[in-house]
Design a protein around this motif. Structure first.
Motif, PDB file in Angstrom:
ATOM      1  N   ASP A 459       1.332  -2.263   1.485  1.00 50.60           N
ATOM      2  CA  ASP A 459       0.405  -3.374   1.711  1.00 50.60           C
ATOM      3  C   ASP A 459       0.398  -4.299   0.496  1.00 50.60           C
ATOM      4  O   ASP A 459       1.194  -4.150  -0.432  1.00 50.60           O
ATOM      5  CB  ASP A 459      -0.997  -2.856   2.043  1.00 50.60           C
ATOM      6  CG  ASP A 459      -1.680  -2.142   0.882  1.00 50.60           C
ATOM      7  OD1 ASP A 459      -1.150  -2.185  -0.259  1.00 50.60           O
ATOM      8  OD2 ASP A 459      -2.752  -1.540   1.104  1.00 50.60           O
ATOM      9  N   ASP A 460      -0.521  -5.261   0.491  1.00 51.05           N
ATOM     10  CA  ASP A 460      -0.557  -6.260  -0.581  1.00 51.05           C
ATOM     11  C   ASP A 460      -0.905  -5.660  -1.941  1.00 51.05           C
ATOM     12  O   ASP A 460      -0.618  -6.256  -2.978  1.00 51.05           O
ATOM     13  CB  ASP A 460      -1.571  -7.360  -0.234  1.00 51.05           C
ATOM     14  CG  ASP A 460      -1.151  -8.178   0.980  1.00 51.05           C
ATOM     15  OD1 ASP A 460       0.054  -8.151   1.307  1.00 51.05           O
ATOM     16  OD2 ASP A 460      -2.012  -8.813   1.596  1.00 51.05           O
ATOM     17  N   GLU A 461      -1.529  -4.500  -1.949  1.00 50.12           N
ATOM     18  CA  GLU A 461      -1.854  -3.815  -3.203  1.00 50.12           C
ATOM     19  C   GLU A 461      -0.766  -2.842  -3.625  1.00 50.12           C
ATOM     20  O   GLU A 461      -0.915  -2.142  -4.634  1.00 50.12           O
ATOM     21  CB  GLU A 461      -3.182  -3.068  -3.068  1.00 50.12           C
ATOM     22  CG  GLU A 461      -4.401  -3.938  -2.886  1.00 50.12           C
ATOM     23  CD  GLU A 461      -5.675  -3.108  -2.913  1.00 50.12           C
ATOM     24  OE1 GLU A 461      -6.125  -2.736  -4.015  1.00 50.12           O
ATOM     25  OE2 GLU A 461      -6.207  -2.836  -1.823  1.00 50.12           O
ATOM     26  N   GLY A 462       0.324  -2.780  -2.857  1.00 47.60           N
ATOM     27  CA  GLY A 462       1.398  -1.858  -3.181  1.00 47.60           C
ATOM     28  C   GLY A 462       1.138  -0.434  -2.762  1.00 47.60           C
ATOM     29  O   GLY A 462       1.763   0.501  -3.280  1.00 47.60           O
ATOM     30  N   LEU A 463       0.246  -0.221  -1.797  1.00 51.34           N
ATOM     31  CA  LEU A 463      -0.051   1.118  -1.288  1.00 51.34           C
ATOM     32  C   LEU A 463       0.666   1.349   0.035  1.00 51.34           C
ATOM     33  O   LEU A 463       0.869   0.410   0.817  1.00 51.34           O
ATOM     34  CB  LEU A 463      -1.560   1.279  -1.089  1.00 51.34           C
ATOM     35  CG  LEU A 463      -2.421   1.180  -2.346  1.00 51.34           C
ATOM     36  CD1 LEU A 463      -3.898   1.166  -1.972  1.00 51.34           C
ATOM     37  CD2 LEU A 463      -2.110   2.321  -3.306  1.00 51.34           C
ATOM     38  N   PRO A 464       1.038   2.595   0.320  1.00 51.58           N
ATOM     39  CA  PRO A 464       1.761   2.890   1.571  1.00 51.58           C
ATOM     40  C   PRO A 464       0.946   2.555   2.811  1.00 51.58           C
ATOM     41  O   PRO A 464      -0.278   2.698   2.840  1.00 51.58           O
ATOM     42  CB  PRO A 464       2.037   4.390   1.479  1.00 51.58           C
ATOM     43  CG  PRO A 464       2.014   4.698   0.023  1.00 51.58           C
ATOM     44  CD  PRO A 464       0.963   3.783  -0.548  1.00 51.58           C
ATOM     45  N   VAL A 465       1.658   2.113   3.833  1.00 49.82           N
ATOM     46  CA  VAL A 465       1.098   1.818   5.147  1.00 49.82           C
ATOM     47  C   VAL A 465       1.873   2.640   6.171  1.00 49.82           C
ATOM     48  O   VAL A 465       3.098   2.694   6.124  1.00 49.82           O
ATOM     49  CB  VAL A 465       1.219   0.321   5.487  1.00 49.82           C
ATOM     50  CG1 VAL A 465       0.699   0.036   6.890  1.00 49.82           C
ATOM     51  CG2 VAL A 465       0.487  -0.529   4.461  1.00 49.82           C
ATOM     52  N   SER A 466       1.155   3.265   7.087  1.00 45.33           N
ATOM     53  CA  SER A 466       1.802   4.076   8.119  1.00 45.33           C
ATOM     54  C   SER A 466       1.168   3.822   9.470  1.00 45.33           C
ATOM     55  O   SER A 466       0.041   3.336   9.562  1.00 45.33           O
ATOM     56  CB  SER A 466       1.696   5.573   7.793  1.00 45.33           C
ATOM     57  OG  SER A 466       2.395   5.908   6.619  1.00 45.33           O
ATOM     58  N   ALA A 467       1.909   4.175  10.504  1.00 43.72           N
ATOM     59  CA  ALA A 467       1.407   4.195  11.874  1.00 43.72           C
ATOM     60  C   ALA A 467       1.656   5.587  12.427  1.00 43.72           C
ATOM     61  O   ALA A 467       2.355   6.400  11.812  1.00 43.72           O
ATOM     62  CB  ALA A 467       2.118   3.143  12.725  1.00 43.72           C
ATOM     63  N   GLN A 468       1.075   5.866  13.598  1.00 45.22           N
ATOM     64  CA  GLN A 468       1.381   7.128  14.260  1.00 45.22           C
ATOM     65  C   GLN A 468       1.833   6.856  15.681  1.00 45.22           C
ATOM     66  O   GLN A 468       1.347   5.932  16.347  1.00 45.22           O
ATOM     67  CB  GLN A 468       0.190   8.085  14.251  1.00 45.22           C
ATOM     68  CG  GLN A 468      -0.981   7.678  15.135  1.00 45.22           C
ATOM     69  CD  GLN A 468      -2.074   8.734  15.213  1.00 45.22           C
ATOM     70  OE1 GLN A 468      -1.913   9.865  14.760  1.00 45.22           O
ATOM     71  NE2 GLN A 468      -3.209   8.379  15.794  1.00 45.22           N
ATOM     72  N   ALA A 469       2.780   7.677  16.135  1.00 47.60           N
ATOM     73  CA  ALA A 469       3.255   7.636  17.518  1.00 47.60           C
ATOM     74  C   ALA A 469       2.747   8.886  18.226  1.00 47.60           C
ATOM     75  O   ALA A 469       3.015  10.006  17.785  1.00 47.60           O
ATOM     76  CB  ALA A 469       4.773   7.588  17.560  1.00 47.60           C
ATOM     77  N   VAL A 470       2.001   8.693  19.307  1.00 51.42           N
ATOM     78  CA  VAL A 470       1.460   9.785  20.102  1.00 51.42           C
ATOM     79  C   VAL A 470       2.267   9.886  21.382  1.00 51.42           C
ATOM     80  O   VAL A 470       2.579   8.866  22.013  1.00 51.42           O
ATOM     81  CB  VAL A 470      -0.031   9.550  20.418  1.00 51.42           C
ATOM     82  CG1 VAL A 470      -0.596  10.670  21.278  1.00 51.42           C
ATOM     83  CG2 VAL A 470      -0.834   9.392  19.130  1.00 51.42           C
ATOM     84  N   GLY A 471       2.605  11.110  21.777  1.00 46.85           N
ATOM     85  CA  GLY A 471       3.433  11.296  22.956  1.00 46.85           C
ATOM     86  C   GLY A 471       2.824  12.259  23.950  1.00 46.85           C
ATOM     87  O   GLY A 471       1.719  12.785  23.758  1.00 46.85           O
ATOM     88  N   ALA A 472       3.556  12.509  25.012  1.00 46.04           N
ATOM     89  CA  ALA A 472       3.097  13.390  26.079  1.00 46.04           C
ATOM     90  C   ALA A 472       3.121  14.851  25.627  1.00 46.04           C
ATOM     91  O   ALA A 472       3.868  15.236  24.722  1.00 46.04           O
ATOM     92  CB  ALA A 472       3.984  13.218  27.316  1.00 46.04           C
TER      93      ALA A 472
END
Length: 520
Positions: A459-472
């Motif tokens: 991000d703009d502060e240099g910190l990690p950004v993540s998402a999650q993928a949810v499945g069946a």
């Protein structure tokens, strides 16, 4: 260049390599298990004073195991992790080491045998280096306790690496090991993975045996909602580890074996994706917006069919608010010895209206839940799993943020349920309650669905950004494959500044003025 220089270069190149890459280097004779172990032990010696990710070391037994791995490799043996150094979350039993879950009452609880998950890693040839830090009782989004002290985030030691698998994720980000195992009931794999910019997989419920985890030792029944799963720096290592961890329960193995279906697609463009970035009834944070914008841009660039909740026919997406109420109810009632409510929480409990069916009310009532009500909640859970199955007939994965904020600064105020955290919104920063940080993390937990946390930059502060993928349900390979395909297209893990390895060693990051761990 001398042979010693070549060896050093190879070792430095392996500091942030995947477990699979390390295993191939060992099998091909490009490095020895002893040399790789000593290199990574030196990294821990050098960096861990600042972050305290691996407070439990087992150096001499690890050295013996590395020597045995080199002998096996020389004989021509090949196993998936033969000679690869790993650490495990402190709550996993490792024969001869203490399992305390950060609780001083269990500080002398030496495990007699390996947990089933640790035994699986050993069988695959892994070298167990030590154990990574956790919060007290595995019950926090930060990792600190009176037994081992405070763990800090390699990206900014003034911030937490998360919890409860916080030491696990920090050890990966700092380049100590390439593979870890953790547990997850409220995001305890995925949130630390997000805060440290690594990969984490919450498996389908019941897929990975939990025998030999937590305190007190010797429990046979598995705690409701909890799962064990891998953390790594690549999605491919999640796939590798998952294959090793399943089908380990000796009783179930007599007649049952999980044969997970293959990933639904081999090309990113074939995925049908629903992206959700705003929890119903809540305001979208800046971080949540950034996550969705980045993910949607990447997916559409790759030709992926992306939908939003507004695009769906009524009734297709399960009721997230209702589901979260049931999750909070079962989460609170899953504790064998629930902590006493704080004075403020007790007052809220006593003032509850019988008609209050909110998630907050469910949490307050959870510790006194009647079994008849638990059965109703359980029925709602199983019905929800079937609702999601219908949904996944039309979609392959749901992508959401992991949390409404990146790694936050240490906050050890008591009582815990009264803590608040600064979350940025479009109109400014506001304090958000501790209990309101778990909506995204809890989404796949109640129905027992697989979820893979994957990094998508900084991000703009240099910190990690993540998402999650949810499945069946039981389609773990699909969410991991989705994360791997995005990794192949856009990259994944980034080494924190100051921890990148080179022949000329960078300066050790400064140790922050961190708060002192409170007495238990």
């Amino acid at each position: 260049m001398s042979l010693q220089d070549i060896t050093n270069d190879q070792l430095h190149a392996l500091s942030f390599a995947s477990a699979g890459e390390q295993a191939r280097a060992l099998a091909e004779g490009r490095v020895s298990a002893v040399a790789l172990l000593e290199h990574l032990l030196a990294r821990i010696d050098r960096f861990d004073g600042a972050i305290n990710a691996v407070p439990v070391r087992d150096d001499e037994r690890a050295r013996a195991a590395a020597r045995e791995a080199d002998a096996a490799l020389a004989r021509g043996e090949r196993r998936p992790l033969l000679g690869v150094p790993v650490t495990v979350k402190e709550s996993f039993d490792v024969a001869g080491l203490v399992t305390s879950s950060g609780n001083p009452a269990f500080a002398d609880n030496v495990a007699r045998e390996d947990s089933l998950a640790v035994a699986a890693l050993r069988e695959a040839g892994a070298v167990i280096v030590g154990k990574s830090n956790v919060p007290l009782g595995l019950a926090d989004l930060q990792s600190y306790n009176a037994v081992y002290g405070i763990s800090n985030n390699p990206w900014d030691p003034a911030r937490t690496p998360g919890g409860s698998s916080g030491g696990s994720a920090a050890a990966l980000a700092a380049g100590y090991v390439a593979l870890e195992i953790g547990t997850d009931i409220g995001g305890s794999i995925r949130i630390p993975a997000h805060f440290n910019g690594v990969y984490g997989h919450k498996p389908t419920a019941g897929l990975v045996a939990l025998r030999g985890t937590g305190v007190p030792s010797g429990r046979h029944a598995e705690r409701d909602l909890v799962v064990a799963g891998p953390l790594a720096r690549t999605a491919s290592d999640l796939e590798l580890a998952l294959g090793l961890l399943i089908n380990r329960d000796p009783l179930l193995a007599k007649g049952w074996k999980a044969n997970l279906p293959p990933a639904r697609h081999a090309r990113l463009s074939d995925f049908r994706v629903l992206v959700i970035d705003q929890w119903p009834g809540s305001e979208r944070s800046v971080h949540e917006r950034q996550v969705s914008e980045r993910v949607v841009d990447r997916l559409r660039t790759q030709g992926v069919q992306v939908s939003r909740p507004a695009d769906l026919p009524p009734g297709l997406l399960p009721d997230l608010v209702r589901s979260h109420r049931v999750y909070r109810s079962l989460l609170g009632s899953s504790l064998a010895t629930p902590p006493a409510l704080s004075e403020a929480a007790q007052q809220r409990f006593e003032a509850l209206s019988p008609e209050d069916d909110s998630a907050d009310a469910a949490w307050l009532r959870a510790s006194t839940l009647r079994h008849s009500q638990w059965l109703q909640d359980h029925e709602a859970r199983v019905a929800l799993r079937h609702q999601w199955e219908r949904f996944f007939a039309q979609f392959d994965v749901v992508v959401t943020p992991v949390a409404p904020l990146p790694a936050f600064r240490h906050n050890h105020d008591e009582p815990k349920d009264a803590r608040t955290y600064p979350v940025a919104f479009e109109d400014g920063t506001r304090e958000v309650r501790f209990l309101d940080l778990f909506a995204w993390a809890g989404l796949p937990v109640l129905p027992g669905l697989p979820a893979t946390s994957f990094p998508i930059g900084l991000d703009d502060e240099g910190l990690p950004v993540s998402a999650q993928a949810v499945g069946a349900y039981l389609e773990d390979r699909t969410t991991i494959a989705f994360a791997r395909l995005l990794e192949e297209a856009y990259g994944g893990f980034i080494a924190p500044p100051g921890y990148e390895d080179s022949v000329a060693a960078p300066a050790t990051p400064a140790t922050p003025a961190a708060p002192t761990a409170p007495a238990a």
